[in-house]
Motif scaffolding. Structure first.
Motif, PDB file in Angstrom:
ATOM      1  N   LEU A  50      55.970  53.671  15.054  1.00 58.89           N
ATOM      2  CA  LEU A  50      56.498  53.297  13.799  1.00 58.89           C
ATOM      3  C   LEU A  50      55.841  52.088  13.152  1.00 58.89           C
ATOM      4  O   LEU A  50      55.377  52.003  12.025  1.00 58.89           O
ATOM      5  CB  LEU A  50      57.999  52.926  13.833  1.00 58.89           C
ATOM      6  CG  LEU A  50      58.615  52.701  12.617  1.00 58.89           C
ATOM      7  CD1 LEU A  50      58.551  54.112  11.736  1.00 58.89           C
ATOM      8  CD2 LEU A  50      60.374  52.591  12.800  1.00 58.89           C
ATOM      9  N   THR A  51      55.466  51.060  13.979  1.00 54.76           N
ATOM     10  CA  THR A  51      54.722  49.821  13.574  1.00 54.76           C
ATOM     11  C   THR A  51      53.570  49.952  13.090  1.00 54.76           C
ATOM     12  O   THR A  51      52.986  49.726  12.049  1.00 54.76           O
ATOM     13  CB  THR A  51      54.690  48.826  14.559  1.00 54.76           C
ATOM     14  OG1 THR A  51      56.167  48.625  15.189  1.00 54.76           O
ATOM     15  CG2 THR A  51      54.081  47.523  14.367  1.00 54.76           C
ATOM     16  N   ILE A  64      52.428  53.052  12.024  1.00 53.64           N
ATOM     17  CA  ILE A  64      52.403  53.674  10.546  1.00 53.64           C
ATOM     18  C   ILE A  64      52.940  52.763   9.551  1.00 53.64           C
ATOM     19  O   ILE A  64      52.229  52.982   8.593  1.00 53.64           O
ATOM     20  CB  ILE A  64      53.680  54.797  10.941  1.00 53.64           C
ATOM     21  CG1 ILE A  64      53.029  55.901  11.730  1.00 53.64           C
ATOM     22  CG2 ILE A  64      53.743  55.466   9.417  1.00 53.64           C
ATOM     23  CD1 ILE A  64      54.337  56.914  12.119  1.00 53.64           C
ATOM     24  N   LEU A  65      53.728  51.637   9.670  1.00 53.76           N
ATOM     25  CA  LEU A  65      54.108  51.011   8.598  1.00 53.76           C
ATOM     26  C   LEU A  65      52.739  49.854   8.577  1.00 53.76           C
ATOM     27  O   LEU A  65      52.724  49.421   7.020  1.00 53.76           O
ATOM     28  CB  LEU A  65      55.116  50.261   9.086  1.00 53.76           C
ATOM     29  CG  LEU A  65      56.516  50.889   8.924  1.00 53.76           C
ATOM     30  CD1 LEU A  65      57.672  49.989   9.547  1.00 53.76           C
ATOM     31  CD2 LEU A  65      56.887  51.400   7.502  1.00 53.76           C
ATOM     32  N   PHE A  66      52.037  49.635   9.310  1.00 55.77           N
ATOM     33  CA  PHE A  66      50.772  48.715   9.140  1.00 55.77           C
ATOM     34  C   PHE A  66      49.852  49.487   8.274  1.00 55.77           C
ATOM     35  O   PHE A  66      49.357  49.220   7.379  1.00 55.77           O
ATOM     36  CB  PHE A  66      50.197  48.317  10.531  1.00 55.77           C
ATOM     37  CG  PHE A  66      50.740  47.007  10.939  1.00 55.77           C
ATOM     38  CD1 PHE A  66      51.375  46.301  10.327  1.00 55.77           C
ATOM     39  CD2 PHE A  66      50.815  46.916  12.452  1.00 55.77           C
ATOM     40  CE1 PHE A  66      52.155  45.090  10.941  1.00 55.77           C
ATOM     41  CE2 PHE A  66      51.352  45.941  13.082  1.00 55.77           C
ATOM     42  CZ  PHE A  66      51.785  44.971  12.287  1.00 55.77           C
ATOM     43  N   SER A  91      50.437  52.339   6.259  1.00 57.15           N
ATOM     44  CA  SER A  91      50.925  52.740   4.994  1.00 57.15           C
ATOM     45  C   SER A  91      51.036  51.463   4.119  1.00 57.15           C
ATOM     46  O   SER A  91      50.901  51.729   2.824  1.00 57.15           O
ATOM     47  CB  SER A  91      52.187  53.345   5.120  1.00 57.15           C
ATOM     48  OG  SER A  91      53.404  52.376   5.295  1.00 57.15           O
ATOM     49  N   ASP A  92      50.962  50.306   4.541  1.00 61.39           N
ATOM     50  CA  ASP A  92      50.880  48.953   3.820  1.00 61.39           C
ATOM     51  C   ASP A  92      52.310  49.116   2.576  1.00 61.39           C
ATOM     52  O   ASP A  92      52.184  48.469   1.648  1.00 61.39           O
ATOM     53  CB  ASP A  92      49.755  48.712   3.016  1.00 61.39           C
ATOM     54  CG  ASP A  92      49.346  47.332   2.724  1.00 61.39           C
ATOM     55  OD1 ASP A  92      50.071  46.570   3.543  1.00 61.39           O
ATOM     56  OD2 ASP A  92      48.573  47.287   1.855  1.00 61.39           O
ATOM     57  N   ARG A  93      53.201  49.548   3.092  1.00 59.09           N
ATOM     58  CA  ARG A  93      54.588  49.831   2.169  1.00 59.09           C
ATOM     59  C   ARG A  93      55.208  48.375   2.327  1.00 59.09           C
ATOM     60  O   ARG A  93      55.988  47.958   1.269  1.00 59.09           O
ATOM     61  CB  ARG A  93      55.393  50.855   2.641  1.00 59.09           C
ATOM     62  CG  ARG A  93      54.754  52.082   2.442  1.00 59.09           C
ATOM     63  CD  ARG A  93      55.707  53.238   2.455  1.00 59.09           C
ATOM     64  NE  ARG A  93      55.965  53.619   1.009  1.00 59.09           N
ATOM     65  CZ  ARG A  93      57.124  54.419   0.920  1.00 59.09           C
ATOM     66  NH1 ARG A  93      57.649  55.266   1.625  1.00 59.09           N
ATOM     67  NH2 ARG A  93      57.195  54.690  -0.581  1.00 59.09           N
ATOM     68  N   LEU A  94      55.167  47.789   3.343  1.00 57.27           N
ATOM     69  CA  LEU A  94      55.784  46.493   3.676  1.00 57.27           C
ATOM     70  C   LEU A  94      54.776  45.212   4.037  1.00 57.27           C
ATOM     71  O   LEU A  94      53.598  45.881   4.523  1.00 57.27           O
ATOM     72  CB  LEU A  94      56.971  46.650   4.850  1.00 57.27           C
ATOM     73  CG  LEU A  94      58.042  47.378   4.795  1.00 57.27           C
ATOM     74  CD1 LEU A  94      58.841  47.480   6.059  1.00 57.27           C
ATOM     75  CD2 LEU A  94      58.963  46.734   3.669  1.00 57.27           C
ATOM     76  N   ARG A  95      55.115  44.044   3.507  1.00 58.91           N
ATOM     77  CA  ARG A  95      54.069  43.221   4.231  1.00 58.91           C
ATOM     78  C   ARG A  95      54.008  43.124   5.621  1.00 58.91           C
ATOM     79  O   ARG A  95      54.823  43.527   6.395  1.00 58.91           O
ATOM     80  CB  ARG A  95      54.585  41.703   3.947  1.00 58.91           C
ATOM     81  CG  ARG A  95      54.545  41.578   2.357  1.00 58.91           C
ATOM     82  CD  ARG A  95      54.963  40.200   1.885  1.00 58.91           C
ATOM     83  NE  ARG A  95      55.308  39.186   2.842  1.00 58.91           N
ATOM     84  CZ  ARG A  95      55.775  38.146   2.588  1.00 58.91           C
ATOM     85  NH1 ARG A  95      56.581  37.723   1.574  1.00 58.91           N
ATOM     86  NH2 ARG A  95      55.755  37.251   3.969  1.00 58.91           N
ATOM     87  N   VAL A 143      56.847  43.645   9.058  1.00 59.64           N
ATOM     88  CA  VAL A 143      56.417  44.665   9.803  1.00 59.64           C
ATOM     89  C   VAL A 143      56.492  44.133  11.260  1.00 59.64           C
ATOM     90  O   VAL A 143      57.394  44.631  12.104  1.00 59.64           O
ATOM     91  CB  VAL A 143      55.245  45.499   9.697  1.00 59.64           C
ATOM     92  CG1 VAL A 143      55.283  46.518  10.773  1.00 59.64           C
ATOM     93  CG2 VAL A 143      55.682  46.232   8.365  1.00 59.64           C
TER      94      VAL A 143
END
Length: 54
Positions: A10-11, A13-15, A17-21, A25
């Motif tokens: 999950l981390t 994927i979030l890194f 996707s750049d949806r969150l800073r 994350v």
């Protein structure tokens, strides 16, 4: 082990996707590992005493 790999996936994927800073994350991943009992509070906070983090 499955929890750790799930948090890692999950981390990543979030890194990507750049949806969150990125710092948000990283803190969410740390919080997830802390809340699931994988890390103790001392282990979770140990990195903040490292001069490189500052």
């Amino acid at each position: 082990m499955l929890i750790v790999f799930g948090v890692l996936a999950l981390t990543m994927i979030l890194f990507a996707s750049d949806r969150l800073r990125l710092d948000v994350v990283a803190l969410l991943a740390l919080l997830a590992l802390l809340l699931t009992g994988i890390l103790t509070p001392a282990e979770a906070l140990a990195g903040f005493s490292d001069p490189i983090v500052w």
